[in-house]
Design a protein around this motif. Structure first.
Motif, PDB file in Angstrom:
ATOM      1  N   LYS A   1     -18.317   6.667   2.198  1.00 11.94           N
ATOM      2  CA  LYS A   1     -16.866   6.577   2.175  1.00 11.94           C
ATOM      3  C   LYS A   1     -16.412   5.213   1.669  1.00 11.94           C
ATOM      4  O   LYS A   1     -15.460   5.111   0.899  1.00 11.94           O
ATOM      5  CB  LYS A   1     -16.297   6.834   3.574  1.00 11.94           C
ATOM      6  CG  LYS A   1     -16.396   8.277   4.031  1.00 11.94           C
ATOM      7  CD  LYS A   1     -15.720   8.496   5.361  1.00 11.94           C
ATOM      8  CE  LYS A   1     -14.220   8.378   5.233  1.00 11.94           C
ATOM      9  NZ  LYS A   1     -13.529   8.768   6.492  1.00 11.94           N
ATOM     10  N   ARG A   2     -17.123   4.155   2.076  1.00 14.89           N
ATOM     11  CA  ARG A   2     -16.752   2.826   1.614  1.00 14.89           C
ATOM     12  C   ARG A   2     -16.975   2.696   0.109  1.00 14.89           C
ATOM     13  O   ARG A   2     -16.182   2.048  -0.592  1.00 14.89           O
ATOM     14  CB  ARG A   2     -17.562   1.762   2.369  1.00 14.89           C
ATOM     15  CG  ARG A   2     -17.168   1.649   3.826  1.00 14.89           C
ATOM     16  CD  ARG A   2     -18.049   0.658   4.572  1.00 14.89           C
ATOM     17  NE  ARG A   2     -17.778  -0.715   4.149  1.00 14.89           N
ATOM     18  CZ  ARG A   2     -18.439  -1.758   4.622  1.00 14.89           C
ATOM     19  NH1 ARG A   2     -19.427  -1.593   5.503  1.00 14.89           N
ATOM     20  NH2 ARG A   2     -18.137  -2.986   4.226  1.00 14.89           N
TER      21      ARG A   2
ATOM     22  N   TRP B   1      -5.660  -2.478  -1.021  1.00 17.62           N
ATOM     23  CA  TRP B   1      -5.903  -1.827   0.266  1.00 17.62           C
ATOM     24  C   TRP B   1      -7.227  -1.073   0.257  1.00 17.62           C
ATOM     25  O   TRP B   1      -8.029  -1.181   1.191  1.00 17.62           O
ATOM     26  CB  TRP B   1      -4.750  -0.879   0.594  1.00 17.62           C
ATOM     27  CG  TRP B   1      -5.007  -0.013   1.781  1.00 17.62           C
ATOM     28  CD1 TRP B   1      -5.256  -0.417   3.063  1.00 17.62           C
ATOM     29  CD2 TRP B   1      -5.060   1.415   1.798  1.00 17.62           C
ATOM     30  NE1 TRP B   1      -5.452   0.667   3.888  1.00 17.62           N
ATOM     31  CE2 TRP B   1      -5.341   1.812   3.132  1.00 17.62           C
ATOM     32  CE3 TRP B   1      -4.880   2.401   0.829  1.00 17.62           C
ATOM     33  CZ2 TRP B   1      -5.459   3.149   3.500  1.00 17.62           C
ATOM     34  CZ3 TRP B   1      -4.981   3.724   1.210  1.00 17.62           C
ATOM     35  CH2 TRP B   1      -5.268   4.083   2.528  1.00 17.62           C
ATOM     36  N   ARG B   2      -7.490  -0.323  -0.820  1.00 17.19           N
ATOM     37  CA  ARG B   2      -8.746   0.414  -0.909  1.00 17.19           C
ATOM     38  C   ARG B   2      -9.946  -0.530  -0.953  1.00 17.19           C
ATOM     39  O   ARG B   2     -10.970  -0.282  -0.300  1.00 17.19           O
ATOM     40  CB  ARG B   2      -8.739   1.312  -2.147  1.00 17.19           C
ATOM     41  CG  ARG B   2      -7.966   2.608  -1.990  1.00 17.19           C
ATOM     42  CD  ARG B   2      -8.488   3.412  -0.834  1.00 17.19           C
ATOM     43  NE  ARG B   2      -8.015   4.788  -0.858  1.00 17.19           N
ATOM     44  CZ  ARG B   2      -8.170   5.636   0.144  1.00 17.19           C
ATOM     45  NH1 ARG B   2      -8.773   5.243   1.258  1.00 17.19           N
ATOM     46  NH2 ARG B   2      -7.740   6.868   0.074  1.00 17.19           N
TER      47      ARG B   2
ATOM     48  N   TYR C   1      -2.076  -0.678  -3.684  1.00 22.79           N
ATOM     49  CA  TYR C   1      -2.967   0.419  -3.282  1.00 22.79           C
ATOM     50  C   TYR C   1      -4.427   0.040  -3.564  1.00 22.79           C
ATOM     51  O   TYR C   1      -5.313   0.282  -2.742  1.00 22.79           O
ATOM     52  CB  TYR C   1      -2.589   1.685  -4.050  1.00 22.79           C
ATOM     53  CG  TYR C   1      -3.399   2.903  -3.667  1.00 22.79           C
ATOM     54  CD1 TYR C   1      -2.997   3.717  -2.622  1.00 22.79           C
ATOM     55  CD2 TYR C   1      -4.564   3.234  -4.359  1.00 22.79           C
ATOM     56  CE1 TYR C   1      -3.731   4.836  -2.269  1.00 22.79           C
ATOM     57  CE2 TYR C   1      -5.306   4.350  -4.014  1.00 22.79           C
ATOM     58  CZ  TYR C   1      -4.882   5.148  -2.970  1.00 22.79           C
ATOM     59  OH  TYR C   1      -5.616   6.243  -2.621  1.00 22.79           O
TER      60      TYR C   1
ATOM     61  N   HIS D   1      -7.728   1.997  -9.572  1.00 23.97           N
ATOM     62  CA  HIS D   1      -6.308   1.660  -9.467  1.00 23.97           C
ATOM     63  C   HIS D   1      -6.013   0.244  -9.944  1.00 23.97           C
ATOM     64  O   HIS D   1      -4.877  -0.051 -10.336  1.00 23.97           O
ATOM     65  CB  HIS D   1      -5.815   1.903  -8.041  1.00 23.97           C
ATOM     66  CG  HIS D   1      -5.595   3.358  -7.739  1.00 23.97           C
ATOM     67  ND1 HIS D   1      -6.611   4.185  -7.333  1.00 23.97           N
ATOM     68  CD2 HIS D   1      -4.488   4.129  -7.839  1.00 23.97           C
ATOM     69  CE1 HIS D   1      -6.130   5.410  -7.177  1.00 23.97           C
ATOM     70  NE2 HIS D   1      -4.857   5.401  -7.473  1.00 23.97           N
TER      71      HIS D   1
ATOM     72  N   HIS E   1     -14.063   4.283  -1.494  1.00 21.13           N
ATOM     73  CA  HIS E   1     -12.896   3.404  -1.458  1.00 21.13           C
ATOM     74  C   HIS E   1     -12.985   2.349  -2.557  1.00 21.13           C
ATOM     75  O   HIS E   1     -11.982   2.015  -3.194  1.00 21.13           O
ATOM     76  CB  HIS E   1     -12.795   2.713  -0.093  1.00 21.13           C
ATOM     77  CG  HIS E   1     -12.513   3.644   1.039  1.00 21.13           C
ATOM     78  ND1 HIS E   1     -11.820   4.817   0.876  1.00 21.13           N
ATOM     79  CD2 HIS E   1     -12.821   3.560   2.372  1.00 21.13           C
ATOM     80  CE1 HIS E   1     -11.713   5.425   2.049  1.00 21.13           C
ATOM     81  NE2 HIS E   1     -12.317   4.690   2.961  1.00 21.13           N
TER      82      HIS E   1
ATOM     83  N   SER F   1     -12.240   3.948  -5.937  1.00 18.59           N
ATOM     84  CA  SER F   1     -10.803   4.195  -6.023  1.00 18.59           C
ATOM     85  C   SER F   1     -10.050   2.897  -6.270  1.00 18.59           C
ATOM     86  O   SER F   1      -9.112   2.850  -7.078  1.00 18.59           O
ATOM     87  CB  SER F   1     -10.311   4.860  -4.726  1.00 18.59           C
ATOM     88  OG  SER F   1      -8.909   5.043  -4.755  1.00 18.59           O
ATOM     89  N   GLY F   2     -10.460   1.829  -5.576  1.00 24.82           N
ATOM     90  CA  GLY F   2      -9.803   0.545  -5.767  1.00 24.82           C
ATOM     91  C   GLY F   2      -9.928   0.041  -7.186  1.00 24.82           C
ATOM     92  O   GLY F   2      -8.947  -0.413  -7.788  1.00 24.82           O
TER      93      GLY F   2
ATOM     94  N   GLU G   1     -10.527  -1.906   2.450  1.00 28.66           N
ATOM     95  CA  GLU G   1     -11.213  -0.921   3.297  1.00 28.66           C
ATOM     96  C   GLU G   1     -12.711  -0.902   2.997  1.00 28.66           C
ATOM     97  O   GLU G   1     -13.535  -0.780   3.908  1.00 28.66           O
ATOM     98  CB  GLU G   1     -10.622   0.476   3.066  1.00 28.66           C
ATOM     99  CG  GLU G   1      -9.338   0.742   3.808  1.00 28.66           C
ATOM    100  CD  GLU G   1      -9.075   2.231   3.941  1.00 28.66           C
ATOM    101  OE1 GLU G   1      -8.677   2.676   5.028  1.00 28.66           O
ATOM    102  OE2 GLU G   1      -9.268   2.949   2.943  1.00 28.66           O
TER     103      GLU G   1
ATOM    104  N   ALA H   1       0.834  -1.193   0.000  1.00 32.38           N
ATOM    105  CA  ALA H   1       0.000   0.000   0.000  1.00 32.38           C
ATOM    106  C   ALA H   1       0.875   1.253   0.000  1.00 32.38           C
ATOM    107  O   ALA H   1       0.584   2.225  -0.707  1.00 32.38           O
ATOM    108  CB  ALA H   1      -0.928   0.001   1.210  1.00 32.38           C
TER     109      ALA H   1
END
Length: 268
Positions: A93-94, A72-73, A69, A104, A97, A100-101, A76, A11
């Motif tokens: 927020k989840r 990790w996202r 990364y 990436h 995440h 974003s995951g 989360e 991460a």
């Protein structure tokens, strides 16, 4: 090395890889603003590394970091280590995440493909065509316009979140330890998050337009957003400022690579 420790190191490598990507995108934007030419995006930034000495190895390290990364996202989003999922804010927020995951994962895959074929790659390729392709696929599904509108809503939420961080500096609380983050580091982070918020807002508008017109050609990604800024009155300075903001975000990502508090809910 435990599984948790290895995931944490990946991460952190991912934050560093993200920093490289944003510094490159920012530099391309500044270069385009001052000398003309086309802007690039994050996939184009990764592709530009293919022509560098040891490009295959650099891209392989980038792929590993970005994959770390992304994992990790996604972890989360799935495991909710901060136990925020029971609230609307936590669920939002989840979801962020998770988005974003996924983003990436795509970047990691791009870097991995280029690492294997670095000698045949090169140039500032980007993701605009793929963005329009999957937007067209969404529009072809039942309630396709609604699906694209939901993507737009998610991007608006992401833009607002970036703007909030730029305004209140809340990102500083994500650093490890009890030592306050130096003011100059906070300033760099604020500038970086502000630039990201602006670009995310423009991308959201593109998807609103695509949903409204049911036309995938209206959609666009980072390169389209930067080109839009460049085409405005005073666009040279708008693009320069945004490019500097992206470089600032890249620098702050390097800070996060070292000092970010990372919770990895995996078995040891």
């Amino acid at each position: 090395m435990t599984t948790r420790h290895g995931a944490t190191l990946l991460a952190r490598l991912g934050f560093a890889a993200r920093g490289i990507v944003y510094c490159l995108v920012g530099w391309f934007a500044i270069d385009a603003a001052l000398r003309g030419g086309k802007v690039g995006d994050n996939q184009g930034a990764i592709a530009s590394l293919a022509d560098e000495p040891f490009g295959e190895w650099i891209l392989a390290a980038m792929a590993a970091g970005l994959a770390g990364y992304a994992l990790w996202r996604l972890a989360e989003a799935i495991t909710d280590p901060q136990a925020q999922g029971t609230t609307a804010k936590g669920a939002f927020k989840r979801a962020g995440h998770a988005i974003s995951g996924i983003a990436h994962v795509i970047l990691a895959w791009t870097a991995a493909k280029l690492a294997v074929h670095a000698r045949e790659a090169g140039g500032r390729v980007g993701g605009e065509e793929s963005t329009r392709d999957w937007t067209a696929w969404l529009l072809g599904q039942p309630l396709g316009r609604v699906l694209v509108a939901l993507v737009a809503a998610g991007l608006i939420g992401a833009a607002l979140q970036q703007a909030k961080k730029a305004w209140d500096g809340s990102f500083a609380r994500e650093m490890s330890g009890g030592t306050p983050v130096p003011q100059h580091v906070c300033t760099i982070g604020r500038i970086g998050y502000g630039a990201r918020g602006l670009v995310f807002a423009l991308i959201a508008l593109f998807f609103v337009s695509a949903a409204w017109a049911a036309d995938a050609d209206e959609a666009g990604g980072m390169a389209h957003a930067l080109a839009t800024l460049q085409s405005q009155t005073g666009g040279r300075w708008l693009l320069t400022a945004t490019g500097l903001g992206f470089v600032a975000f890249g620098i702050y990502s390097f800070v996060e690579a070292r000092w970010r508090r990372i919770s990895v809910d995996l078995p040891a």
